[in-house]
Write a protein that holds these residues in place. Sequence first.
Motif, PDB file in Angstrom:
ATOM      1  N   LYS A 151     192.940 -74.706  79.891  1.00  0.00           N
ATOM      2  CA  LYS A 151     192.312 -74.081  81.260  1.00  0.00           C
ATOM      3  C   LYS A 151     193.513 -74.156  82.404  1.00  0.00           C
ATOM      4  O   LYS A 151     194.382 -74.953  82.330  1.00  0.00           O
ATOM      5  CB  LYS A 151     191.058 -74.834  81.568  1.00  0.00           C
ATOM      6  CG  LYS A 151     189.909 -74.690  80.994  1.00  0.00           C
ATOM      7  CD  LYS A 151     188.730 -75.326  81.323  1.00  0.00           C
ATOM      8  CE  LYS A 151     187.590 -75.255  80.375  1.00  0.00           C
ATOM      9  NZ  LYS A 151     186.483 -74.216  80.986  1.00  0.00           N
ATOM     10  N   LYS A 170     185.237 -62.419  77.045  1.00  0.00           N
ATOM     11  CA  LYS A 170     184.947 -63.501  76.882  1.00  0.00           C
ATOM     12  C   LYS A 170     185.495 -64.259  75.668  1.00  0.00           C
ATOM     13  O   LYS A 170     186.059 -65.432  75.829  1.00  0.00           O
ATOM     14  CB  LYS A 170     183.429 -63.843  76.766  1.00  0.00           C
ATOM     15  CG  LYS A 170     182.547 -63.544  78.116  1.00  0.00           C
ATOM     16  CD  LYS A 170     181.260 -63.624  77.832  1.00  0.00           C
ATOM     17  CE  LYS A 170     180.261 -63.124  79.072  1.00  0.00           C
ATOM     18  NZ  LYS A 170     178.775 -63.107  78.685  1.00  0.00           N
ATOM     19  N   GLU A 171     185.619 -63.513  74.602  1.00  0.00           N
ATOM     20  CA  GLU A 171     186.320 -63.734  73.482  1.00  0.00           C
ATOM     21  C   GLU A 171     188.008 -64.108  73.741  1.00  0.00           C
ATOM     22  O   GLU A 171     188.533 -65.284  73.519  1.00  0.00           O
ATOM     23  CB  GLU A 171     186.335 -62.909  72.305  1.00  0.00           C
ATOM     24  CG  GLU A 171     184.958 -62.823  71.691  1.00  0.00           C
ATOM     25  CD  GLU A 171     184.703 -61.718  70.787  1.00  0.00           C
ATOM     26  OE1 GLU A 171     186.172 -61.100  70.541  1.00  0.00           O
ATOM     27  OE2 GLU A 171     184.085 -61.618  70.076  1.00  0.00           O
ATOM     28  N   GLU A 201     188.317 -67.170  76.021  1.00  0.00           N
ATOM     29  CA  GLU A 201     188.102 -68.642  75.144  1.00  0.00           C
ATOM     30  C   GLU A 201     189.132 -68.628  74.287  1.00  0.00           C
ATOM     31  O   GLU A 201     189.833 -69.861  74.207  1.00  0.00           O
ATOM     32  CB  GLU A 201     186.803 -68.405  74.199  1.00  0.00           C
ATOM     33  CG  GLU A 201     185.473 -68.424  75.028  1.00  0.00           C
ATOM     34  CD  GLU A 201     184.166 -67.952  73.935  1.00  0.00           C
ATOM     35  OE1 GLU A 201     184.381 -67.663  73.102  1.00  0.00           O
ATOM     36  OE2 GLU A 201     183.320 -68.120  74.755  1.00  0.00           O
ATOM     37  N   GLU A 206     191.976 -70.304  76.479  1.00  0.00           N
ATOM     38  CA  GLU A 206     191.894 -71.400  76.818  1.00  0.00           C
ATOM     39  C   GLU A 206     192.108 -72.528  75.610  1.00  0.00           C
ATOM     40  O   GLU A 206     192.491 -73.684  75.751  1.00  0.00           O
ATOM     41  CB  GLU A 206     190.483 -71.651  77.508  1.00  0.00           C
ATOM     42  CG  GLU A 206     190.374 -70.962  78.973  1.00  0.00           C
ATOM     43  CD  GLU A 206     189.038 -71.081  79.558  1.00  0.00           C
ATOM     44  OE1 GLU A 206     187.966 -71.603  78.622  1.00  0.00           O
ATOM     45  OE2 GLU A 206     188.824 -70.807  80.567  1.00  0.00           O
ATOM     46  N   ARG A 207     191.728 -71.891  74.488  1.00  0.00           N
ATOM     47  CA  ARG A 207     191.815 -72.855  73.299  1.00  0.00           C
ATOM     48  C   ARG A 207     193.282 -72.895  72.928  1.00  0.00           C
ATOM     49  O   ARG A 207     193.842 -74.069  72.652  1.00  0.00           O
ATOM     50  CB  ARG A 207     191.250 -72.145  72.264  1.00  0.00           C
ATOM     51  CG  ARG A 207     191.384 -73.108  70.842  1.00  0.00           C
ATOM     52  CD  ARG A 207     190.831 -72.383  69.771  1.00  0.00           C
ATOM     53  NE  ARG A 207     191.709 -71.255  69.413  1.00  0.00           N
ATOM     54  CZ  ARG A 207     191.230 -70.032  68.996  1.00  0.00           C
ATOM     55  NH1 ARG A 207     189.784 -69.470  69.012  1.00  0.00           N
ATOM     56  NH2 ARG A 207     191.992 -69.017  68.705  1.00  0.00           N
TER      57      ARG A 207
END
Length: 145
Positions: A138, A126-127, A130, A133-134
Amino acid sequence: MSYLQTNALSHARKVRSLYKQAIRTLQSHYECFDRYEFRYQAVLMRARFDEHKDEMDLRKAKKLLLDGQRELFLKSHPQPIKFTESPGGVAFQRTSPPPDWLLDVWHPLEKAQYPEYFALREIRKKEYIERWERDFGKPDSEISH
């Protein structure tokens, strides 16, 4: 792993590297036949290096280093000993590590045997998503494989 030199080496480090290469070359020449002869030659090699260990004149020290590198090149072995897993060794990159996605297809009963590992793995996935995407945004839903 990178085998490229990316920073400047000090004179002392170059001398240590030359010494190690000289010992490995001696090992290639003598180790197969007589361990005692190799040790004798290694002691003589160390004495040659120790003769000039306190040399303060940098020009003379650099000339000694270049002469040593030239001598090493001229006396190099045609088939040097290589460690099996090192570049040039017989087993270098023989096995490739399994891809990470392979753990995603494990059966739930297999995953249940390692609960802490897979819990931490899900958090890290998950990290990673994230952070991706940062940094990159996306992915477009229209452009998918």
